[in-house]
Write an enzyme that holds these catalytic residues in place. Sequence first.
Site, PDB file in Angstrom:
ATOM      1  N   ASP A  36     -65.877 -39.405  40.346  1.00  0.00           N
ATOM      2  CA  ASP A  36     -64.601 -39.252  39.647  1.00  0.00           C
ATOM      3  C   ASP A  36     -64.382 -37.745  39.497  1.00  0.00           C
ATOM      4  O   ASP A  36     -65.240 -37.052  38.930  1.00  0.00           O
ATOM      5  CB  ASP A  36     -64.685 -39.945  38.279  1.00  0.00           C
ATOM      6  CG  ASP A  36     -63.352 -39.911  37.543  1.00  0.00           C
ATOM      7  OD1 ASP A  36     -62.577 -38.947  37.734  1.00  0.00           O
ATOM      8  OD2 ASP A  36     -63.090 -40.856  36.777  1.00  0.00           O
ATOM      9  N   ALA A  60     -55.581 -35.859  44.125  1.00  0.00           N
ATOM     10  CA  ALA A  60     -54.645 -35.449  43.076  1.00  0.00           C
ATOM     11  C   ALA A  60     -54.158 -36.673  42.316  1.00  0.00           C
ATOM     12  O   ALA A  60     -54.214 -37.794  42.829  1.00  0.00           O
ATOM     13  CB  ALA A  60     -53.441 -34.718  43.682  1.00  0.00           C
ATOM     14  N   TYR A  61     -53.696 -36.435  41.120  1.00  0.00           N
ATOM     15  CA  TYR A  61     -52.945 -37.444  40.364  1.00  0.00           C
ATOM     16  C   TYR A  61     -51.509 -37.304  40.840  1.00  0.00           C
ATOM     17  O   TYR A  61     -50.842 -36.303  40.537  1.00  0.00           O
ATOM     18  CB  TYR A  61     -53.069 -37.153  38.870  1.00  0.00           C
ATOM     19  CG  TYR A  61     -52.398 -38.158  37.964  1.00  0.00           C
ATOM     20  CD1 TYR A  61     -53.154 -39.053  37.213  1.00  0.00           C
ATOM     21  CD2 TYR A  61     -51.011 -38.193  37.833  1.00  0.00           C
ATOM     22  CE1 TYR A  61     -52.546 -39.960  36.360  1.00  0.00           C
ATOM     23  CE2 TYR A  61     -50.398 -39.109  36.995  1.00  0.00           C
ATOM     24  CZ  TYR A  61     -51.161 -39.984  36.256  1.00  0.00           C
ATOM     25  OH  TYR A  61     -50.553 -40.877  35.429  1.00  0.00           O
ATOM     26  N   THR A  62     -51.010 -38.282  41.620  1.00  0.00           N
ATOM     27  CA  THR A  62     -49.718 -38.120  42.296  1.00  0.00           C
ATOM     28  C   THR A  62     -48.611 -39.010  41.718  1.00  0.00           C
ATOM     29  O   THR A  62     -47.510 -39.037  42.267  1.00  0.00           O
ATOM     30  CB  THR A  62     -49.860 -38.411  43.802  1.00  0.00           C
ATOM     31  OG1 THR A  62     -50.413 -39.722  43.956  1.00  0.00           O
ATOM     32  CG2 THR A  62     -50.740 -37.401  44.489  1.00  0.00           C
ATOM     33  N   THR A 101     -47.977 -28.717  46.091  1.00  0.00           N
ATOM     34  CA  THR A 101     -46.710 -29.457  46.153  1.00  0.00           C
ATOM     35  C   THR A 101     -45.464 -28.568  46.026  1.00  0.00           C
ATOM     36  O   THR A 101     -45.498 -27.516  45.358  1.00  0.00           O
ATOM     37  CB  THR A 101     -46.676 -30.502  45.015  1.00  0.00           C
ATOM     38  OG1 THR A 101     -45.394 -31.122  44.975  1.00  0.00           O
ATOM     39  CG2 THR A 101     -46.942 -29.886  43.659  1.00  0.00           C
ATOM     40  N   TYR A 125     -46.238 -33.296  36.345  1.00  0.00           N
ATOM     41  CA  TYR A 125     -46.990 -33.262  37.602  1.00  0.00           C
ATOM     42  C   TYR A 125     -46.922 -31.866  38.222  1.00  0.00           C
ATOM     43  O   TYR A 125     -47.948 -31.279  38.603  1.00  0.00           O
ATOM     44  CB  TYR A 125     -46.422 -34.322  38.556  1.00  0.00           C
ATOM     45  CG  TYR A 125     -46.854 -34.193  39.996  1.00  0.00           C
ATOM     46  CD1 TYR A 125     -48.124 -34.592  40.410  1.00  0.00           C
ATOM     47  CD2 TYR A 125     -45.982 -33.669  40.959  1.00  0.00           C
ATOM     48  CE1 TYR A 125     -48.509 -34.476  41.748  1.00  0.00           C
ATOM     49  CE2 TYR A 125     -46.363 -33.555  42.286  1.00  0.00           C
ATOM     50  CZ  TYR A 125     -47.621 -33.954  42.675  1.00  0.00           C
ATOM     51  OH  TYR A 125     -47.997 -33.837  43.998  1.00  0.00           O
ATOM     52  N   TRP A 150     -42.683 -34.542  50.188  1.00  0.00           N
ATOM     53  CA  TRP A 150     -42.126 -35.788  50.749  1.00  0.00           C
ATOM     54  C   TRP A 150     -43.081 -36.408  51.774  1.00  0.00           C
ATOM     55  O   TRP A 150     -42.691 -36.690  52.913  1.00  0.00           O
ATOM     56  CB  TRP A 150     -40.760 -35.516  51.384  1.00  0.00           C
ATOM     57  CG  TRP A 150     -39.663 -35.116  50.444  1.00  0.00           C
ATOM     58  CD1 TRP A 150     -39.773 -34.467  49.248  1.00  0.00           C
ATOM     59  CD2 TRP A 150     -38.250 -35.323  50.638  1.00  0.00           C
ATOM     60  NE1 TRP A 150     -38.531 -34.268  48.691  1.00  0.00           N
ATOM     61  CE2 TRP A 150     -37.580 -34.782  49.527  1.00  0.00           C
ATOM     62  CE3 TRP A 150     -37.499 -35.905  51.652  1.00  0.00           C
ATOM     63  CZ2 TRP A 150     -36.195 -34.815  49.384  1.00  0.00           C
ATOM     64  CZ3 TRP A 150     -36.106 -35.925  51.517  1.00  0.00           C
ATOM     65  CH2 TRP A 150     -35.472 -35.387  50.394  1.00  0.00           C
TER      66      TRP A 150
END
Length: 301
Positions: A36, A60-62, A101, A125, A150
């Site tokens: 984790d 990543a936490y997306t 991002t 985010y 995207w």
Amino acid sequence: MDILIFGGQGQVGTELLHLDWGSGVTLHAPTRQQIDVADEAAVRAEVGSRDWACIVNAAAYTAVDAAENDVVTAWRANALFPAVLAAASARANIPIVHVSTDYVFDGRSDVAYRPHDPVAPINVYGASKEAGEQAVRTANPRHVIVRTAWVVSPHRGNFVKTMLRLANERDGLRVVHDQKGCPTSAADLAAALRVIALRHAADPSAPCGTHHFVNQGVTTWCDFARAIMAGARTRGARAVPVEPIGTSDYKTPARRPANSALSTESLTRDFGIVPRPWQQALDDILDVLLVRHADRSGERP
Ligand SMILES: NC(=O)c1ccc[n+]([C@@H]2O[C@H](COP(=O)([O-])OP(=O)(O)OC[C@H]3O[C@@H](n4cnc5c(N)ncnc54)[C@H](OP(=O)(O)O)[C@@H]3O)[C@@H](O)[C@H]2O)c1
């Protein structure tokens, strides 16, 4: 040589693991169950477990909307984890390739963002990813940060798969026409990350810094949806009309930048990577999702 990949089960990670990295390269991609990324000690132990030639971070936490109410989890994965990773890899002089991002920008520019344009995230985010970038940039001089946008692929949830699914459930789609950006194939991004990682694995003086990778061309979500429907129709799948709506007609918990277009010039200059048009990349994805499915099932999807 050994290369460590985080996020190997995600859209981009899956494509990283599908690629041929050449003889002599062994990829290691621990799953979330094995490590984790919020577990700092486990991350440090993994980085210190062997003499990695390079580390690629595609974890990543997306969940952009969920992040608005899950701030701490998002920051653990997107900011603290890259900080731990960058500090541990710097101690061992290991180069790191970190994916970020378009959401670090506020989208108010009229033109494609270049890597050194000022960042100003407008949602949780984006803020967490921007913090992750800063951590990587400041903790490990041997870094390449690659921002993308995207991202679509035949894997997991993404815009292409959502449009195809909704086309089977509804008689028409309503899609926002006032947000623009560059659709990006996870496979094409993975191929670019491989070039960068192998270059850094082989050459300690390889260029470092922040770059952008997206497929070539700018469109809106609405026109992207129309291209997906056209591609579905061509392949014998169900396609429905797409009606343009404004962002104000499609409320989401997180705000989105109106302009997500990214310039890839610096990546071409430093690494010789030239992205292909997004339409070609979309064709490849639709071939996997629709043509192969039709071949297997013997019927039209
Ligand atoms: N998707 C987009 O449109 C987009 C746009 C711009 C930038 N990006 C960036 O591109 C990169 C790759 O995105 P993606 O689309 O491939 O994302 P994804 O499909 O959501 O994959 C993310 C990966 O991170 C892993 N992960 C998340 N939290 C974790 C944790 N606590 N411990 C271990 N693993 C964890 C996930 O594990 P599980 O498999 O267990 O869930 C998954 O493998 C990210 O840096 C993202 O910010 C994506």
